[in-house]
Scaffold this motif. Structure first.
Motif, PDB file in Angstrom:
ATOM      1  N   GLN A 135       8.809  -9.600  -6.262  1.00 44.15           N
ATOM      2  CA  GLN A 135       7.990 -10.795  -6.502  1.00 44.15           C
ATOM      3  C   GLN A 135       6.583 -10.600  -5.949  1.00 44.15           C
ATOM      4  OE1 GLN A 135       9.869 -14.430  -5.169  1.00 44.15           O
ATOM      5  NE2 GLN A 135      11.849 -13.789  -5.967  1.00 44.15           N
ATOM      6  N   ASP A 136       6.490  -9.962  -4.785  1.00 46.61           N
ATOM      7  CA  ASP A 136       5.177  -9.702  -4.182  1.00 46.61           C
ATOM      8  C   ASP A 136       4.335  -8.808  -5.084  1.00 46.61           C
ATOM      9  OD1 ASP A 136       5.949 -11.222  -2.011  1.00 46.61           O
ATOM     10  OD2 ASP A 136       6.418  -9.483  -0.740  1.00 46.61           O
ATOM     11  N   VAL A 137       4.947  -7.779  -5.634  1.00 47.42           N
ATOM     12  CA  VAL A 137       4.236  -6.860  -6.532  1.00 47.42           C
ATOM     13  C   VAL A 137       3.764  -7.601  -7.776  1.00 47.42           C
ATOM     14  CG1 VAL A 137       4.516  -4.855  -8.044  1.00 47.42           C
ATOM     15  CG2 VAL A 137       5.387  -4.777  -5.699  1.00 47.42           C
ATOM     16  N   LEU A 138       4.627  -8.399  -8.374  1.00 46.94           N
ATOM     17  CA  LEU A 138       4.244  -9.146  -9.568  1.00 46.94           C
ATOM     18  C   LEU A 138       3.104 -10.123  -9.270  1.00 46.94           C
ATOM     19  CD1 LEU A 138       7.699  -9.881 -11.224  1.00 46.94           C
ATOM     20  CD2 LEU A 138       5.945  -8.270 -11.977  1.00 46.94           C
ATOM     21  N   GLU A 139       3.150 -10.755  -8.115  1.00 44.25           N
ATOM     22  CA  GLU A 139       2.101 -11.700  -7.737  1.00 44.25           C
ATOM     23  C   GLU A 139       0.752 -10.990  -7.569  1.00 44.25           C
ATOM     24  OE1 GLU A 139       1.029 -14.582  -3.998  1.00 44.25           O
ATOM     25  OE2 GLU A 139       3.136 -14.340  -4.528  1.00 44.25           O
ATOM     26  N   ARG A 173      -5.683  -6.969 -13.736  1.00 50.28           N
ATOM     27  CA  ARG A 173      -6.068  -5.650 -14.231  1.00 50.28           C
ATOM     28  C   ARG A 173      -5.030  -4.637 -13.775  1.00 50.28           C
ATOM     29  NH1 ARG A 173      -7.937  -2.731  -9.895  1.00 50.28           N
ATOM     30  NH2 ARG A 173      -8.540  -3.957  -8.086  1.00 50.28           N
ATOM     31  N   ALA A 174      -5.123  -3.434 -14.305  1.00 46.53           N
ATOM     32  CA  ALA A 174      -4.225  -2.368 -13.879  1.00 46.53           C
ATOM     33  C   ALA A 174      -4.588  -1.938 -12.461  1.00 46.53           C
ATOM     34  CB  ALA A 174      -4.335  -1.182 -14.821  1.00 46.53           C
ATOM     35  N   MET A 175      -3.572  -1.572 -11.704  1.00 44.78           N
ATOM     36  CA  MET A 175      -3.797  -1.107 -10.335  1.00 44.78           C
ATOM     37  C   MET A 175      -2.950   0.124 -10.080  1.00 44.78           C
ATOM     38  SD  MET A 175      -3.660  -4.695  -8.210  1.00 44.78           S
ATOM     39  CE  MET A 175      -4.245  -4.013  -6.661  1.00 44.78           C
ATOM     40  N   ARG A 176      -3.421   0.968  -9.189  1.00 38.28           N
ATOM     41  CA  ARG A 176      -2.654   2.143  -8.771  1.00 38.28           C
ATOM     42  C   ARG A 176      -1.663   1.705  -7.685  1.00 38.28           C
ATOM     43  NH1 ARG A 176      -4.983   6.820 -10.628  1.00 38.28           N
ATOM     44  NH2 ARG A 176      -4.046   8.066  -8.989  1.00 38.28           N
ATOM     45  N   ALA A 177      -0.622   2.506  -7.502  1.00 32.27           N
ATOM     46  CA  ALA A 177       0.431   2.164  -6.542  1.00 32.27           C
ATOM     47  C   ALA A 177      -0.133   1.979  -5.134  1.00 32.27           C
ATOM     48  CB  ALA A 177       1.523   3.224  -6.547  1.00 32.27           C
ATOM     49  N   GLY A 178      -1.043   2.834  -4.705  1.00 34.20           N
ATOM     50  CA  GLY A 178      -1.640   2.713  -3.378  1.00 34.20           C
ATOM     51  C   GLY A 178      -2.429   1.420  -3.215  1.00 34.20           C
ATOM     52  N   ALA A 220      -2.630  -4.198  -1.080  1.00 36.27           N
ATOM     53  CA  ALA A 220      -2.740  -5.630  -1.363  1.00 36.27           C
ATOM     54  C   ALA A 220      -1.577  -6.425  -0.776  1.00 36.27           C
ATOM     55  CB  ALA A 220      -2.829  -5.867  -2.863  1.00 36.27           C
ATOM     56  N   VAL A 221      -0.383  -5.818  -0.695  1.00 32.48           N
ATOM     57  CA  VAL A 221       0.758  -6.522  -0.110  1.00 32.48           C
ATOM     58  C   VAL A 221       0.840  -6.293   1.400  1.00 32.48           C
ATOM     59  CG1 VAL A 221       2.126  -6.564  -2.226  1.00 32.48           C
ATOM     60  CG2 VAL A 221       2.446  -4.706  -0.618  1.00 32.48           C
ATOM     61  N   GLY A 222      -0.051  -5.469   1.928  1.00 30.07           N
ATOM     62  CA  GLY A 222      -0.093  -5.253   3.370  1.00 30.07           C
ATOM     63  C   GLY A 222       0.858  -4.199   3.883  1.00 30.07           C
ATOM     64  N   ALA A 223       1.304  -3.314   3.018  1.00 25.99           N
ATOM     65  CA  ALA A 223       2.218  -2.247   3.423  1.00 25.99           C
ATOM     66  C   ALA A 223       1.428  -0.962   3.669  1.00 25.99           C
ATOM     67  CB  ALA A 223       3.271  -2.016   2.343  1.00 25.99           C
ATOM     68  N   ALA A 244       5.639   8.472   0.969  1.00 23.37           N
ATOM     69  CA  ALA A 244       6.990   7.980   0.672  1.00 23.37           C
ATOM     70  C   ALA A 244       6.954   6.534   0.170  1.00 23.37           C
ATOM     71  CB  ALA A 244       7.872   8.086   1.909  1.00 23.37           C
ATOM     72  N   LYS A 245       6.087   5.724   0.750  1.00 22.84           N
ATOM     73  CA  LYS A 245       5.960   4.321   0.325  1.00 22.84           C
ATOM     74  C   LYS A 245       5.412   4.229  -1.096  1.00 22.84           C
ATOM     75  CE  LYS A 245       7.161   2.262   4.156  1.00 22.84           C
ATOM     76  NZ  LYS A 245       8.274   1.370   4.278  1.00 22.84           N
ATOM     77  N   VAL A 246       4.449   5.084  -1.420  1.00 21.08           N
ATOM     78  CA  VAL A 246       3.869   5.083  -2.766  1.00 21.08           C
ATOM     79  C   VAL A 246       4.934   5.459  -3.786  1.00 21.08           C
ATOM     80  CG1 VAL A 246       2.187   6.215  -4.280  1.00 21.08           C
ATOM     81  CG2 VAL A 246       1.511   5.502  -1.984  1.00 21.08           C
ATOM     82  N   GLU A 247       5.716   6.479  -3.502  1.00 23.27           N
ATOM     83  CA  GLU A 247       6.762   6.904  -4.437  1.00 23.27           C
ATOM     84  C   GLU A 247       7.840   5.826  -4.586  1.00 23.27           C
ATOM     85  OE1 GLU A 247       6.644   9.449  -6.506  1.00 23.27           O
ATOM     86  OE2 GLU A 247       4.689   9.867  -5.641  1.00 23.27           O
ATOM     87  N   GLY A 248       8.167   5.151  -3.492  1.00 23.56           N
ATOM     88  CA  GLY A 248       9.134   4.054  -3.568  1.00 23.56           C
ATOM     89  C   GLY A 248       8.627   2.918  -4.437  1.00 23.56           C
ATOM     90  N   LEU A 249       7.347   2.603  -4.309  1.00 16.13           N
ATOM     91  CA  LEU A 249       6.762   1.557  -5.129  1.00 16.13           C
ATOM     92  C   LEU A 249       6.727   1.977  -6.590  1.00 16.13           C
ATOM     93  CD1 LEU A 249       5.425  -1.170  -5.505  1.00 16.13           C
ATOM     94  CD2 LEU A 249       3.243  -0.077  -4.995  1.00 16.13           C
TER      95      LEU A 249
END
Length: 54
Positions: free
Chosen positions: A7-11, A18-23, A28-31, A36-41
């Protein structure tokens, strides 16, 4: 209903409009934006696309 992390990602994406990169999404969500976090996302984003949410 989607888990909170999804839900956080969709928000973030809806607010950006606009399009955004994983990083950028992680920032933006504060992570932390470690590799490893980028690949998980990226996996979460792929699941959202497969299920028609994105």
């Amino acid at each position: 209903m989607l888990p909170q992390a999804y839900q956080d990602v969709l928000e973030v994406l809806a607010d950006a409009g606009r399009a955004m990169r994983a990083g950028q999404i992680l920032a933006a969500v504060g992570a932390p934006a470690g590799a490893a976090k980028v690949e998980g996302l990226r996996s979460k984003l792929k699941r959202l696309v497969e299920r028609g949410w994105l």
